[in-house]
Every structure is written in C-alpha cells, then in structure tokens.
Design an enzyme around this catalytic site. Structure first.
Site, mmCIF file in Angstrom:
data_model
loop_
_atom_site.group_PDB
_atom_site.id
_atom_site.type_symbol
_atom_site.label_atom_id
_atom_site.label_comp_id
_atom_site.label_asym_id
_atom_site.label_seq_id
_atom_site.Cartn_x
_atom_site.Cartn_y
_atom_site.Cartn_z
ATOM 1 N N LYS A 58 18.680 19.427 72.356
ATOM 2 C CA LYS A 58 20.141 19.338 72.493
ATOM 3 C C LYS A 58 20.701 20.436 73.401
ATOM 4 O O LYS A 58 21.806 20.306 73.921
ATOM 5 C CB LYS A 58 20.833 19.370 71.131
ATOM 6 N N ASP A 59 19.933 21.528 73.601
ATOM 7 C CA ASP A 59 20.382 22.634 74.458
ATOM 8 C C ASP A 59 19.886 22.510 75.905
ATOM 9 O O ASP A 59 20.202 23.351 76.736
ATOM 10 C CB ASP A 59 19.887 23.975 73.902
ATOM 11 N N ARG A 65 32.081 19.080 69.714
ATOM 12 C CA ARG A 65 31.789 17.744 69.160
ATOM 13 C C ARG A 65 32.041 17.739 67.648
ATOM 14 O O ARG A 65 32.692 16.826 67.119
ATOM 15 C CB ARG A 65 30.323 17.371 69.431
ATOM 16 N N ARG A 66 31.535 18.744 66.950
ATOM 17 C CA ARG A 66 31.745 18.784 65.498
ATOM 18 C C ARG A 66 33.220 18.929 65.163
ATOM 19 O O ARG A 66 33.709 18.348 64.196
ATOM 20 C CB ARG A 66 30.929 19.926 64.872
ATOM 21 N N ARG A 91 29.742 31.842 65.274
ATOM 22 C CA ARG A 91 28.603 32.116 66.171
ATOM 23 C C ARG A 91 27.547 32.897 65.421
ATOM 24 O O ARG A 91 27.740 33.324 64.310
ATOM 25 C CB ARG A 91 29.069 32.922 67.400
ATOM 26 N N ARG A 98 25.193 32.999 60.153
ATOM 27 C CA ARG A 98 26.265 32.055 59.813
ATOM 28 C C ARG A 98 26.352 31.842 58.300
ATOM 29 O O ARG A 98 27.446 31.806 57.737
ATOM 30 C CB ARG A 98 26.030 30.716 60.530
ATOM 31 N N CYS A 111 26.083 20.451 77.809
ATOM 32 C CA CYS A 111 25.655 20.619 76.411
ATOM 33 C C CYS A 111 26.815 21.069 75.516
ATOM 34 O O CYS A 111 26.715 21.014 74.305
ATOM 35 C CB CYS A 111 24.539 21.659 76.325
#
Length: 312
Positions: free
Chosen positions: A81-82, A129-130, A147, A153, A241
């Site tokens: 995904k990155d 997106r989230r 982050r 997190r 991305c």
C-alpha cells in the site's frame, strides 16, 4: 548467489515483514545466507506532520531504493500500500506475497465498535481515505491526527488521547498485540474499503532477470490479480499513496472478481462509490476501466479538491 541482503525499515512491523520473507527464502534456498539491513525513510523521520502534508511519492520506499542502487542490498520488502504505482527506471516489483487480512480495524479501550462510539467521540487516524470512510459511517465523529509506529499509536490510545483509533488489522495481527487493548475489531470491507494493496508485501529489486527468477518462489498469483486491479485503478486516477481512494478487489471464484472502490473528500461531503463483479481473465484491464467510469463522474476534480484541503 551465496548471500542475499534485504533492505528494510527499522519499525517492528517492517522487521516482522522482512523476517517473514527471509524465512520463506531460507525454506526454498537453505544454501543462501539471508541478511537484514535497516534504513530510515523520510516518513520515519518526520513524525509530527500528517503524511499527506509531507507529500511526494515513495515516503516509505525511496531510501530503500537508494540502498538497492548503491548495492547495499539486493531486495527491499515493502507494504504494497506504500509502494508508488509508477516505478523509477531500473526497478521492478519482483514478487508479491500471499495477502494477509486486508481489513481496517477499530481499537478502543471503551467501545466495542464504531456504532457504540458516543456522539463527538475522538477517533485517531491520519489517512485521508479512513477519514472519508469514517465520516460516511459516523458524520458526528471528531477526527484527530495520529502518527508514529503501531506501538506508539496504541500507547496514545491507552493514554486517553483518543476514544478509538483506526489501524490496518494486519499490522496488529502480525505483531500479536491484539490483546494490548480491550477492543480490537476488524471492520468489514463492505463498510471500509481498504487502500490498494493493503496487507500484501511487495518485493522490489533492480531489474535483474536472475534475481527476479530466484524470487518467483515468493510470488502469489491471487495477490497479483487483486493488486493489479487496485494499482491500475489508482494509477489511472493519477492518485498517490496519500489520497482519499479506497479500492479492494476480491477473487470470488475461478471466473470472477468483485471490485469495490471509493473516492471522495476527507470530510465525507462528496464521494463516488462503485461495486462491480468482473471476469477474472480481464484483470489486466478491470482497474483502468473502472477508474474511467469514476473519471467520467468527476473523480479527478474531486481528488484535486481533496488534495488542496489536505495540503492546506
């Protein structure tokens, strides 16, 4: 080849992923010594700014590519995904791992799912997106940037800075830290469409046919079919991305593949969404064809607008 050096980021998750690939290589080639070499990427160093604002492609990959060019390493292991949809000349995606759990997940100390969150609950995520998809599920939720690596997190969640946070389910599962929070709840891809390639590992190398052939033992055809559709969709939309695009291809059977996609504003005020079932044999054109229907509905203008908001 007697030795193979894997370039990896130094986070726990990146190391897990590289160790996973190392173990598979050891299984197939016990005579080859496989070594991990760690590097820091731009995204690892700038931790106080949302990724979308750092901008640029290859935030998690560029330094690993430099290591390949400098012959400091032979292969680089990335979260797909990155990985930018366009490669620099001389680099190839040599193999894709079998896909892990592609879902996003809600983590919370107090609430068992998104529906249970109280009005105005604070949810942590930096992904545009989230943000879009959470706002469509719960417009009342307050979103706050998040982050740092997975452990950082979760520590912020446990310190009470957030009512819940959203992470990729696969990262939490790989590190076996589901029990560190009271609630770890994967979210159906019907409710939150993941980002392209989420939960697949991409093995990048210089374009060396012998090395590509050596790495072919790692390659998963189903992951190739799904990620080709997803990456073609993003490539055709000319999205990077760090943009609000969700796309998930799911192989249904030997003949068909389901593709869900969404593009929109991070606040959920505007979006385009589609769900199609296509012939699996057409997988090399499905992503591009679906993206074109989005473009016809104004997706490029929408993404441009979303990017301006994100970089403001």
């Amino acid at each position: 080849m007697k030795k193979l050096v894997i370039a990896t980021r130094s986070s726990k998750l990146a190391l897990w992923q590289s160790e996973y690939i190392k173990a598979q290589l050891n299984e197939h080639y016990p005579e080859i010594e496989v070594e991990l070499k760690t590097f820091s990427t731009k995204a690892d160093k700038i931790l106080d700014v949302p990724l979308a604002k750092i901008g640029g492609k290859g935030l998690f990959t560029k330094e690993l590519e430099i290591a390949l060019l400098n012959k400091e390493a032979d292969i680089a292991v990335h979260s797909l995904k990155d990985v930018p949809v366009e490669f620099e000349d001389g680099f190839v995606l040599a193999a894709l791992s079998k896909r892990f759990d592609p879902r996003d997940a809600l983590l919370s100390e107090k609430y068992a799912n998104i529906k249970e969150l109280p009005t105005g609950a604070i949810v942590g995520t930096t992904s545009l997106r989230r943000r879009l998809e959470i706002k469509l599920l719960r417009p009342d939720i307050v979103l706050k940037d998040l982050r740092g690596n997975i452990n950082t997190r979760i520590a912020k969640l446990k310190a009470g800075e957030y009512d819940a946070i959203i992470l990729a389910a696969t990262g939490v599962q790989k590190l076996k830290i589901e029990d560190e929070v009271k609630y770890f709840v994967p979210i159906s891809t019907d409710d939150m469409i993941p980002s392209m390639g989420q939960a697949t590992l991409g093995i990048e190398t210089l374009n060396d046919p012998k090395l590509v052939e050596l790495l072919s033992v790692l390659h998963d055809k189903n992951a190739e079919i799904e990620s080709t559709i997803e990456r073609d969709f993003v490539r055709t939309l000319e999205g990077g991305c760090q943009v609000p695009i969700g796309v998930k291809a799911t192989i249904l059977d030997e003949n068909s593949v389901d593709v869900r996609a969404i593009v929109g504003m991070p606040d959920g005020s505007e979006y385009i969404q589609e769900d199609i079932v296509a012939d699996i044999e057409e997988y090399k054109t499905i992503g591009q064809t679906l993206a074109q229907t989005f473009i016809d509905q104004g997706a490029k203008e929408l993404l441009e607008k979303a990017e301006k908001v994100a970089f403001a």
